[in-house]
Design a protein around this motif. Structure first.
Motif, short mmCIF file in Angstrom:
data_model
loop_
_atom_site.label_atom_id
_atom_site.label_comp_id
_atom_site.label_asym_id
_atom_site.label_seq_id
_atom_site.Cartn_x
_atom_site.Cartn_y
_atom_site.Cartn_z
N ASP A 148 0.85 -1.19 0.00
CA ASP A 148 0.00 0.00 0.00
C ASP A 148 0.89 1.25 0.00
OD1 ASP A 148 -1.79 2.09 0.55
OD2 ASP A 148 -3.12 0.76 1.67
N ARG A 168 -4.73 -8.41 5.07
CA ARG A 168 -4.10 -7.09 5.12
C ARG A 168 -3.21 -7.06 6.36
NH1 ARG A 168 -8.45 -3.44 5.53
NH2 ARG A 168 -8.28 -3.57 7.80
N GLY A 189 -7.08 3.66 -0.61
CA GLY A 189 -8.18 2.74 -0.37
C GLY A 189 -8.62 1.95 -1.58
N HIS A 193 -10.02 -0.14 1.29
CA HIS A 193 -8.91 -0.97 1.78
C HIS A 193 -9.30 -2.44 1.96
CE1 HIS A 193 -6.70 2.78 2.61
NE2 HIS A 193 -7.81 3.22 3.19
#
Length: 393
Positions: A254, A279, A307, A324
């Protein structure tokens, strides 16, 4: 180690070594077929092979000298259990002639300082082992490991399954070969160096866009995410998905959240059929599979919109999230029903590209109504962050 002795059968801890020490980080275990009470194990924590007989404490019999080395294969000879063998990541092949009590290198004819993996014995007593990396050769020994020779000059199979470029230095890139190690170039691909401590078979590689020292690799041999903080020279296990998973697959860093990484994991018992998307942040793991019907085989994160995340599933289509990974919506406008094997954003134009796979699929992989091979493979492009797509002719 736990064992199940006697009657009644009760599991008990059996990990005590000599001098009150304990074996703990065990990755290999071998049993003498003629005397099952004789066992060998490898403790990755201290790079040591241990031996035990019956209920005796574990005895250290071989310590690998090089940091980062480890045993890949550990086995007694099925025809003569006085002999035992160990293939390693960095120090070649080791052999014992006294039932595992003492060990010496038996690498004459084998390449030095390269991983050796796989060890088997043919019906004519010929031993075989494989070299990981380029050229990926098979070696054979007809004299119990005294000497080795290449099986042939043609077996050099290995394919690139992972690639990542340094976001700052365009001459630096990383490549992961299927069973052939992780490689690095610092001169735009003119020459390549095998990273000896990196994963042997990376499914995906990624470089942190804000910190090019930070490299990530998903492992196709176990459900582990590896991380390096020094341009790939040293690695540690950032994440292990658990025993219900067989390996990791897709990977994305990310660019908007520090130290945040997404990885997908295949569950055991069916390639591409079941799995999860995780995640990872420092100290926290979240399962963000939610509405995804299959494990993602590729991921893409928007460089501009925090996101925004896209996940391509195996045959079940492309999904899009704007929070996300907390919620997912299927994208169908202009797409084939086979999924993308790779996706990437163009850093200049901002266009999103995806490469669609094709071919025949077994029944258990195909959703209802999908013919055997939705033959619309090729390159697709989206001009609106993955909402609609057109094939690039």
């Amino acid at each position: 180690i736990v064992r199940w002795p006697g009657n009644p059968p009760v599991w008990e801890n059996w990990s005590q070594g000599e001098g009150g020490n304990w074996v703990s980080y065990l990755t290999r275990l071998a049993s003498d077929g003629q005397n099952p009470d004789t066992l060998l194990t490898f403790d990755r924590g201290d790079r040591t092979v241990y031996r035990t007989l019956g209920e005796n404490p574990w005895q250290a019999v071989l310590r690998l000298p090089e940091p980062g080395d480890e045993v890949y294969d550990l086995a007694f000879d099925t025809q003569n259990t006085d002999r035992a063998y160990a293939t390693t990541r960095l120090s070649g092949l080791w052999r014992s002639l006294d039932n595992g009590l003492t060990w010496n290198q038996a690498s004459a004819g084998l390449p030095s300082s390269v991983p050796l993996r796989g060890l088997t014995k043919g019906p004519d007593s010929t031993l075989y082992t494989g070299q990981v990396g380029v050229p990926g050769r098979l070696f054979a020994s007809s004299n119990g490991g005294d000497t080795w020779a290449p099986l042939n000059d043609d077996f050099t199979f290995s394919t690139v399954h992972a690639f990542a470029a340094d976001p700052v230095d365009g001459a630096v890139a990383y490549a992961g070969l299927w069973g052939g190690g992780t490689w690095k170039t610092e001169n735009g691909g003119a020459t390549w160096e095998l990273l000896p401590n990196a994963p042997v078979s990376a499914a995906a590689l990624a470089v942190d866009p804000h910190n090019p020292q930070m490299i990530y690799a998903t492992d196709r041999t176990e459900p582990v995410l590896w991380q390096s903080a020094d341009y790939g020279q040293h690695w540690w296990r950032r994440f292990h998905a658990g025993s219900e998973y067989s390996r990791l697959m897709a990977l994305a860093v990310d660019p908007h959240r520090p130290n945040t990484v997404y990885v997908s994991a295949f569950k055991r018992g069916g390639y591409g059929a079941e799995g999860s998307l995780f995640r990872l942040t420092w100290g926290h793991v979240a399962d963000v599979t939610h509405e995804l019907p299959r494990v993602p085989i590729s991921l893409a994160i928007s460089p501009d919109q925090p996101g925004l995340l896209l996940a391509s599933t195996h045959i079940y289509g492309l999904y899009r999230s704007i929070d996300h990974g907390e919620h997912w919506q299927k994208v169908e406008d202009g797409l084939p029903r086979v999924g993308f094997n790779a996706m990437a954003w163009d850093p200049v134009s901002g266009d999103l590209y995806g490469g669609a796979c094709s071919g025949s699929f077994p029944d258990y992989l195909r959703p209802p109504g999908l013919p055997d091979g939705d033959d619309q493979p090729g390159l697709y492009r989206s001009l609106d962050d993955g909402l609609t797509w057109q094939q690039v002719k």
